[in-house]
Write a protein that holds these residues in place. Sequence first.
Motif, PDB file in Angstrom:
ATOM      1  N   HIS A 103       0.851  -1.178   0.000  1.00 37.13           N
ATOM      2  CA  HIS A 103       0.000   0.000   0.000  1.00 37.13           C
ATOM      3  C   HIS A 103       0.891   1.233   0.000  1.00 37.13           C
ATOM      4  O   HIS A 103       1.743   1.390   0.877  1.00 37.13           O
ATOM      5  CB  HIS A 103      -0.912   0.025   1.239  1.00 37.13           C
ATOM      6  CG  HIS A 103      -1.820  -1.169   1.294  1.00 37.13           C
ATOM      7  ND1 HIS A 103      -2.878  -1.339   0.444  1.00 37.13           N
ATOM      8  CD2 HIS A 103      -1.804  -2.261   2.088  1.00 37.13           C
ATOM      9  CE1 HIS A 103      -3.485  -2.475   0.722  1.00 37.13           C
ATOM     10  NE2 HIS A 103      -2.848  -3.068   1.714  1.00 37.13           N
ATOM     11  N   ALA A 104       0.679   2.119  -0.972  1.00 36.05           N
ATOM     12  CA  ALA A 104       1.509   3.311  -1.083  1.00 36.05           C
ATOM     13  C   ALA A 104       1.244   4.249   0.092  1.00 36.05           C
ATOM     14  O   ALA A 104       0.102   4.422   0.515  1.00 36.05           O
ATOM     15  CB  ALA A 104       1.218   4.031  -2.389  1.00 36.05           C
ATOM     16  N   THR A 105       2.307   4.830   0.626  1.00 31.35           N
ATOM     17  CA  THR A 105       2.171   5.791   1.719  1.00 31.35           C
ATOM     18  C   THR A 105       2.862   7.079   1.316  1.00 31.35           C
ATOM     19  O   THR A 105       3.696   7.098   0.398  1.00 31.35           O
ATOM     20  CB  THR A 105       2.826   5.262   3.007  1.00 31.35           C
ATOM     21  OG1 THR A 105       4.194   5.001   2.736  1.00 31.35           O
ATOM     22  CG2 THR A 105       2.141   4.003   3.502  1.00 31.35           C
ATOM     23  N   ASN A 106       2.515   8.159   1.991  1.00 35.96           N
ATOM     24  CA  ASN A 106       3.153   9.442   1.714  1.00 35.96           C
ATOM     25  C   ASN A 106       4.391   9.586   2.582  1.00 35.96           C
ATOM     26  O   ASN A 106       4.437   9.088   3.703  1.00 35.96           O
ATOM     27  CB  ASN A 106       2.188  10.592   2.026  1.00 35.96           C
ATOM     28  CG  ASN A 106       1.008  10.590   1.081  1.00 35.96           C
ATOM     29  OD1 ASN A 106       1.155  10.234  -0.080  1.00 35.96           O
ATOM     30  ND2 ASN A 106      -0.156  10.970   1.575  1.00 35.96           N
ATOM     31  N   THR A 108       6.926  11.142   5.222  1.00 36.98           N
ATOM     32  CA  THR A 108       6.654  11.882   6.454  1.00 36.98           C
ATOM     33  C   THR A 108       7.181  13.307   6.317  1.00 36.98           C
ATOM     34  O   THR A 108       8.034  13.598   5.465  1.00 36.98           O
ATOM     35  CB  THR A 108       7.332  11.212   7.660  1.00 36.98           C
ATOM     36  OG1 THR A 108       8.736  11.228   7.444  1.00 36.98           O
ATOM     37  CG2 THR A 108       6.833   9.790   7.857  1.00 36.98           C
ATOM     38  N   PHE A 109       6.713  14.184   7.177  1.00 35.35           N
ATOM     39  CA  PHE A 109       7.140  15.579   7.167  1.00 35.35           C
ATOM     40  C   PHE A 109       8.648  15.668   7.395  1.00 35.35           C
ATOM     41  O   PHE A 109       9.362  16.393   6.696  1.00 35.35           O
ATOM     42  CB  PHE A 109       6.378  16.365   8.254  1.00 35.35           C
ATOM     43  CG  PHE A 109       6.778  17.806   8.335  1.00 35.35           C
ATOM     44  CD1 PHE A 109       6.321  18.732   7.410  1.00 35.35           C
ATOM     45  CD2 PHE A 109       7.627  18.245   9.340  1.00 35.35           C
ATOM     46  CE1 PHE A 109       6.708  20.054   7.484  1.00 35.35           C
ATOM     47  CE2 PHE A 109       8.016  19.567   9.424  1.00 35.35           C
ATOM     48  CZ  PHE A 109       7.551  20.479   8.492  1.00 35.35           C
ATOM     49  N   GLY A 110       9.140  14.900   8.359  1.00 30.81           N
ATOM     50  CA  GLY A 110      10.569  14.914   8.677  1.00 30.81           C
ATOM     51  C   GLY A 110      11.424  14.462   7.504  1.00 30.81           C
ATOM     52  O   GLY A 110      12.466  15.055   7.226  1.00 30.81           O
ATOM     53  N   SER A 111      10.990  13.404   6.806  1.00 34.65           N
ATOM     54  CA  SER A 111      11.789  12.915   5.679  1.00 34.65           C
ATOM     55  C   SER A 111      11.816  13.938   4.553  1.00 34.65           C
ATOM     56  O   SER A 111      12.837  14.108   3.876  1.00 34.65           O
ATOM     57  CB  SER A 111      11.262  11.576   5.176  1.00 34.65           C
ATOM     58  OG  SER A 111      10.001  11.725   4.575  1.00 34.65           O
ATOM     59  N   ARG A 112      10.706  14.657   4.353  1.00 37.04           N
ATOM     60  CA  ARG A 112      10.692  15.716   3.331  1.00 37.04           C
ATOM     61  C   ARG A 112      11.658  16.838   3.703  1.00 37.04           C
ATOM     62  O   ARG A 112      12.385  17.359   2.848  1.00 37.04           O
ATOM     63  CB  ARG A 112       9.278  16.291   3.164  1.00 37.04           C
ATOM     64  CG  ARG A 112       8.466  15.498   2.152  1.00 37.04           C
ATOM     65  CD  ARG A 112       7.114  16.118   1.955  1.00 37.04           C
ATOM     66  NE  ARG A 112       6.220  15.471   2.919  1.00 37.04           N
ATOM     67  CZ  ARG A 112       5.036  15.917   3.283  1.00 37.04           C
ATOM     68  NH1 ARG A 112       4.564  17.037   2.785  1.00 37.04           N
ATOM     69  NH2 ARG A 112       4.306  15.256   4.139  1.00 37.04           N
ATOM     70  N   GLN A 113      11.657  17.229   4.998  1.00 37.14           N
ATOM     71  CA  GLN A 113      12.552  18.293   5.456  1.00 37.14           C
ATOM     72  C   GLN A 113      14.017  17.883   5.282  1.00 37.14           C
ATOM     73  O   GLN A 113      14.841  18.685   4.833  1.00 37.14           O
ATOM     74  CB  GLN A 113      12.276  18.625   6.938  1.00 37.14           C
ATOM     75  CG  GLN A 113      10.900  19.211   7.194  1.00 37.14           C
ATOM     76  CD  GLN A 113      10.676  20.504   6.415  1.00 37.14           C
ATOM     77  OE1 GLN A 113      11.553  21.352   6.352  1.00 37.14           O
ATOM     78  NE2 GLN A 113       9.509  20.633   5.815  1.00 37.14           N
ATOM     79  N   ARG A 114      14.350  16.646   5.636  1.00 42.78           N
ATOM     80  CA  ARG A 114      15.733  16.155   5.494  1.00 42.78           C
ATOM     81  C   ARG A 114      16.160  16.152   4.029  1.00 42.78           C
ATOM     82  O   ARG A 114      17.287  16.519   3.698  1.00 42.78           O
ATOM     83  CB  ARG A 114      15.866  14.753   6.093  1.00 42.78           C
ATOM     84  CG  ARG A 114      15.840  14.733   7.610  1.00 42.78           C
ATOM     85  CD  ARG A 114      16.177  13.363   8.164  1.00 42.78           C
ATOM     86  NE  ARG A 114      15.205  12.343   7.803  1.00 42.78           N
ATOM     87  CZ  ARG A 114      14.091  12.080   8.485  1.00 42.78           C
ATOM     88  NH1 ARG A 114      13.807  12.781   9.576  1.00 42.78           N
ATOM     89  NH2 ARG A 114      13.265  11.140   8.091  1.00 42.78           N
ATOM     90  N   ARG A 115      15.255  15.747   3.143  1.00 41.82           N
ATOM     91  CA  ARG A 115      15.556  15.718   1.718  1.00 41.82           C
ATOM     92  C   ARG A 115      15.847  17.127   1.201  1.00 41.82           C
ATOM     93  O   ARG A 115      16.834  17.359   0.495  1.00 41.82           O
ATOM     94  CB  ARG A 115      14.380  15.105   0.946  1.00 41.82           C
ATOM     95  CG  ARG A 115      14.600  15.014  -0.537  1.00 41.82           C
ATOM     96  CD  ARG A 115      13.398  14.376  -1.229  1.00 41.82           C
ATOM     97  NE  ARG A 115      13.155  15.015  -2.499  1.00 41.82           N
ATOM     98  CZ  ARG A 115      12.384  16.083  -2.696  1.00 41.82           C
ATOM     99  NH1 ARG A 115      11.734  16.622  -1.688  1.00 41.82           N
ATOM    100  NH2 ARG A 115      12.232  16.599  -3.882  1.00 41.82           N
ATOM    101  N   LEU A 116      15.002  18.085   1.550  1.00 37.22           N
ATOM    102  CA  LEU A 116      15.201  19.456   1.091  1.00 37.22           C
ATOM    103  C   LEU A 116      16.483  20.059   1.661  1.00 37.22           C
ATOM    104  O   LEU A 116      17.190  20.797   0.970  1.00 37.22           O
ATOM    105  CB  LEU A 116      13.987  20.319   1.468  1.00 37.22           C
ATOM    106  CG  LEU A 116      12.696  19.956   0.730  1.00 37.22           C
ATOM    107  CD1 LEU A 116      11.533  20.763   1.280  1.00 37.22           C
ATOM    108  CD2 LEU A 116      12.846  20.183  -0.754  1.00 37.22           C
ATOM    109  N   GLU A 117      16.784  19.747   2.920  1.00 34.37           N
ATOM    110  CA  GLU A 117      18.006  20.258   3.543  1.00 34.37           C
ATOM    111  C   GLU A 117      19.244  19.698   2.841  1.00 34.37           C
ATOM    112  O   GLU A 117      20.205  20.435   2.581  1.00 34.37           O
ATOM    113  CB  GLU A 117      18.024  19.893   5.040  1.00 34.37           C
ATOM    114  CG  GLU A 117      19.205  20.434   5.803  1.00 34.37           C
ATOM    115  CD  GLU A 117      19.333  21.961   5.749  1.00 34.37           C
ATOM    116  OE1 GLU A 117      20.472  22.457   5.738  1.00 34.37           O
ATOM    117  OE2 GLU A 117      18.295  22.662   5.695  1.00 34.37           O
ATOM    118  N   SER A 118      19.226  18.395   2.501  1.00 35.41           N
ATOM    119  CA  SER A 118      20.388  17.809   1.822  1.00 35.41           C
ATOM    120  C   SER A 118      20.536  18.413   0.425  1.00 35.41           C
ATOM    121  O   SER A 118      21.652  18.625  -0.057  1.00 35.41           O
ATOM    122  CB  SER A 118      20.277  16.291   1.749  1.00 35.41           C
ATOM    123  OG  SER A 118      19.351  15.908   0.767  1.00 35.41           O
TER     124      SER A 118
END
Length: 134
Positions: A103-106, A108-118
């Motif tokens: 089942h596809a999931t979105n 998390t907020f934290g993982s999005r923030q870490r991705r943008l920071e990197s």
Amino acid sequence: MLPTIQVPESEVEISAMRAQGAGGQNVNKVSSAIHLRFHIPHSSLPADVKVRLLALRDSRINRDGAIVIKAQSHRSQELNRTEAFARLNELVNSVARPPKTRHATNPTFGSRQRRLESKRKHSETKALRGNRHI
């Protein structure tokens, strides 16, 4: 609870042969190794289990859809026969339960923030490498 499937002995071809390797006189005289053949397409297994078995990338399953198991680790033919059947049942039961559907999931907020920071850090590193005109 895991579904367990027992392969009927009537659907299996068993032949005895001499074992390979070291072992002295016993190996040279006695046909204690067991060669077991089980034809998946002609078996009474449920259709979905047959499909999953044939889809397995296992060296014991040949192009004709037959499982070939050779058991020769014991000195007695009966122990090798028991081991071969155990290995066959283990292989069949490994695909008895259908795989869970994903089942596809979105993210998390934290993982999005870490991705943008990197991405930001990587961008800064690249910008520092450019030609500097002073």
